[in-house]
Each structure stands twice: as structure tokens, then as C-alpha cells.
Design a protein around this motif. Structure first.
Motif, PDB file in Angstrom:
ATOM      1  N   TRP A 116      40.592  37.024  43.117  1.00  0.00           N
ATOM      2  CA  TRP A 116      40.310  38.093  42.169  1.00  0.00           C
ATOM      3  C   TRP A 116      40.849  37.686  40.803  1.00  0.00           C
ATOM      4  CZ3 TRP A 116      42.839  42.436  45.616  1.00  0.00           C
ATOM      5  CH2 TRP A 116      42.021  42.690  46.728  1.00  0.00           C
ATOM      6  N   SER A 118      40.968  39.732  37.656  1.00  0.00           N
ATOM      7  CA  SER A 118      40.740  40.997  36.938  1.00  0.00           C
ATOM      8  C   SER A 118      39.362  41.560  37.250  1.00  0.00           C
ATOM      9  CB  SER A 118      40.923  40.814  35.425  1.00  0.00           C
ATOM     10  OG  SER A 118      42.229  40.382  35.117  1.00  0.00           O
ATOM     11  N   ASP A 119      38.913  41.366  38.489  1.00  0.00           N
ATOM     12  CA  ASP A 119      37.579  41.824  38.903  1.00  0.00           C
ATOM     13  C   ASP A 119      37.449  43.338  38.722  1.00  0.00           C
ATOM     14  OD1 ASP A 119      37.683  39.206  39.694  1.00  0.00           O
ATOM     15  OD2 ASP A 119      36.783  39.546  41.663  1.00  0.00           O
ATOM     16  N   LYS A 120      36.317  43.763  38.197  1.00  0.00           N
ATOM     17  CA  LYS A 120      36.089  45.179  37.924  1.00  0.00           C
ATOM     18  C   LYS A 120      35.955  46.016  39.199  1.00  0.00           C
ATOM     19  CE  LYS A 120      36.041  44.595  33.473  1.00  0.00           C
ATOM     20  NZ  LYS A 120      37.182  45.101  32.630  1.00  0.00           N
ATOM     21  N   ASP A 121      35.555  45.375  40.308  1.00  0.00           N
ATOM     22  CA  ASP A 121      35.366  46.142  41.541  1.00  0.00           C
ATOM     23  C   ASP A 121      36.632  46.246  42.385  1.00  0.00           C
ATOM     24  OD1 ASP A 121      35.393  43.456  42.172  1.00  0.00           O
ATOM     25  OD2 ASP A 121      33.849  43.607  43.738  1.00  0.00           O
ATOM     26  N   VAL A 122      37.749  45.785  41.832  1.00  0.00           N
ATOM     27  CA  VAL A 122      39.037  45.912  42.517  1.00  0.00           C
ATOM     28  C   VAL A 122      39.755  47.136  41.969  1.00  0.00           C
ATOM     29  CG1 VAL A 122      41.286  44.859  42.962  1.00  0.00           C
ATOM     30  CG2 VAL A 122      39.226  43.427  42.900  1.00  0.00           C
ATOM     31  N   LYS A 146      38.000  46.958  47.647  1.00  0.00           N
ATOM     32  CA  LYS A 146      39.021  45.947  47.393  1.00  0.00           C
ATOM     33  C   LYS A 146      40.158  46.636  46.635  1.00  0.00           C
ATOM     34  CE  LYS A 146      35.428  42.459  46.626  1.00  0.00           C
ATOM     35  NZ  LYS A 146      34.836  41.533  45.609  1.00  0.00           N
ATOM     36  N   SER A 193      45.935  42.512  33.218  1.00  0.00           N
ATOM     37  CA  SER A 193      45.225  41.423  33.873  1.00  0.00           C
ATOM     38  C   SER A 193      45.900  41.093  35.205  1.00  0.00           C
ATOM     39  CB  SER A 193      45.205  40.174  32.987  1.00  0.00           C
ATOM     40  OG  SER A 193      46.515  39.657  32.822  1.00  0.00           O
ATOM     41  N   ASN A 195      45.510  38.089  38.666  1.00  0.00           N
ATOM     42  CA  ASN A 195      44.862  37.008  39.395  1.00  0.00           C
ATOM     43  C   ASN A 195      45.485  36.945  40.791  1.00  0.00           C
ATOM     44  OD1 ASN A 195      43.033  35.111  37.528  1.00  0.00           O
ATOM     45  ND2 ASN A 195      44.731  35.928  36.293  1.00  0.00           N
TER      46      ASN A 195
END
Length: 243
Positions: A116, A118-122, A146, A193, A195
Motif C-alpha cells: 500500500w 497511500s492507496d485511496k481504497d485503504v 483494506k 502518507s 507505505n
């Protein structure tokens, strides 16, 4: 239509009959013998994928044979074999707001590796000291999303217990992927942010159930089914096992 009465049990009594006083049919010494055998140390808790579960299965199969149970239709023996996927975590690394998180303060519950950035769907769930850690976790699991869960240090003891328990991995049916949840212990006022990288090992391993039947005497299309559940996997919901 066939009618089936299901009885889930770890054993079948060595003598059975119908329309009689059950207290006269059960031999206390025999029950004690079976319980002591299945709970002995060499059975290893009948845990999944251990030699102990195989030993327990053979013992139960012997009890079924002695009791006169028949295999289910289409089976040559009492075993119902299938496979499941065991996922064991290898490593989780995390960076929050540019700061690397120490290994002891991060773990993941998931059945597939991921990265991941900074994925928007997390979804990010902040479990502050005034919240209920258990409820927040259960809510994230039910959401199917997620989840990055930030856990206040107040919950460190419980965090450590769940982390240690989850390190054993989890078992799921082939083709079914559990929601991924990463846990980080710490305080962050604002997460700009993140990761997260998760690695695991997946293995397809054999499992089985032990089942036998008593066919109906006057109604041959009706059965009593005895099922010795031999599937004992690591729960995908750690709280059920440790709290």
C-alpha cells in the motif's frame, strides 16, 4: 427426499439403540476412556496439520467401526478429504508520514501479500485511548475493506497478544481471500502518507472430517449422521481465541 439428522460429536457410543433409556446405554468407563484418549498430550490438542490430529482420526475411525457405523454414500471409509490454504506471515514493514515503524509495533492479518502506498481504497482507523479496540477491529473486519489500524499505546498488552497469535497464520478455503488489516502501535495526530508492505507464505494442505451414519431400519432413506470435526484452524478473528 432424504431426511438427514445431523449430530456433531467427537465420538460415537460403542453401543446404540432406539427407544431405550439413554442412561442405560452409556458406559461411564467407556466415555472416560475416550475423553482421556482424545485429550492426551500425544494428541497435540488435535491441532490442524499436526501428527496428533491424524492419530485422533484413526482412533475415532476405530470407534466408528466398533459401533457399527457405515461410511457416507459414495465413500469407502469415514474420511471426507479436502484441502485448505494456510497463510503464514513472513514480514510487514511500515512507514507512516516518512517515519519507519519498528518491527515489534506492526503486524498484518491477511491471506495475500500486498503493498500500500497511500492507496485511496485503504481506510485508516485510529483507535484512540477512549475507544474500544475490540469493537474497532471487529468493525474493520466486517467492513471487508483494506484497513490500516493505528492503535494507541494504551492497548500495547492486547496488541502484543494479538500480534503473537496472528504470527501462527490463518487457514481459509481455497479461492476465499480474507480482508487485509495492518495494525500499527503508536500515536499520529494526522496521517499524510503511509507505505505498508506485507509478505506471507501460502500452502495448500490436506484436511479431513470423520463422518459415519446409522441408516434407518424402517425408513432406509433417513439417516443419523455422526461427524467428528477434525478441522481446527487458526481463527481469522484472534479475539475469539485469546479473550
Amino acid at each position: 427426499m432424504k431426511k438427514i439428522t445431523i449430530i456433531t460429536a467427537l465420538l460415537a457410543a460403542s453401543t446404540y439403540s432406539f427407544g431405550q433409556d439413554v442412561n442405560k446405554l452409556i458406559d461411564q468407563d467407556d466415555v472416560t476412556r475416550i475423553i482421556k484418549t482424545l485429550s492426551a498430550d500425544d494428541m497435540q490438542g488435535r491441532a490442524t496439520f499436526t501428527p496428533g490430529i491424524e492419530k485422533a482420526a484413526k482412533f475415532i475411525e476405530g470407534e466408528y467401526t466398533q459401533a457399527g457405523l457405515k461410511p457416507l454414500a459414495g465413500n469407502t471409509g469415514y474420511r471426507q478429504s479436502f484441502t485448505m490454504i494456510r497463510s503464514t506471515p513472513i514480514k510487514t514493514t511500515a512507514v507512516i508520514n516518512g517515519k519507519a515503524i519498528v518491527p515489534d509495533s506492526v503486524f498484518t492479518i491477511g491471506s495475500a501479500p500486498f503493498t500500500w502506498a497511500s492507496d485511496k481504497d485503504v481506510q485508516v482507523v485510529n483507535v484512540t485511548a477512549d475507544k474500544n479496540f475490540r469493537q474497532e477491529y471487529m468493525g474493520a473486519q466486517k467492513s471487508g475493506k483494506k484497513t490500516l489500524m493505528i492503535v494507541d499505546p494504551k492497548f500495547q498488552s492486547l496488541f502484543n497478544r494479538i500480534r503473537d497469535y496472528s504470527s501462527r497464520g490463518n487457514v481459509s478455503f481455497k479461492g476465499k481471500t480474507a480482508s487485509s488489516i495492518s495494525f500499527i502501535l503508536g500515536k499520529f495526530d494526522n496521517i499524510s502518507s503511509f507505505n505498508i508492505s506485507y509478505e506471507n507464505k501460502s500452502e495448500e494442505l490436506p484436511l479431513f472430517n470423520i463422518a459415519g451414519i446409522i441408516p434407518g431400519k424402517t425408513k432406509p432413506n433417513e439417516f443419523v449422521v455422526f461427524s467428528a470435526i477434525m478441522i481446527i484452524w487458526v481463527s481469522s478473528r484472534p479475539w475469539r481465541a485469546i479473550v
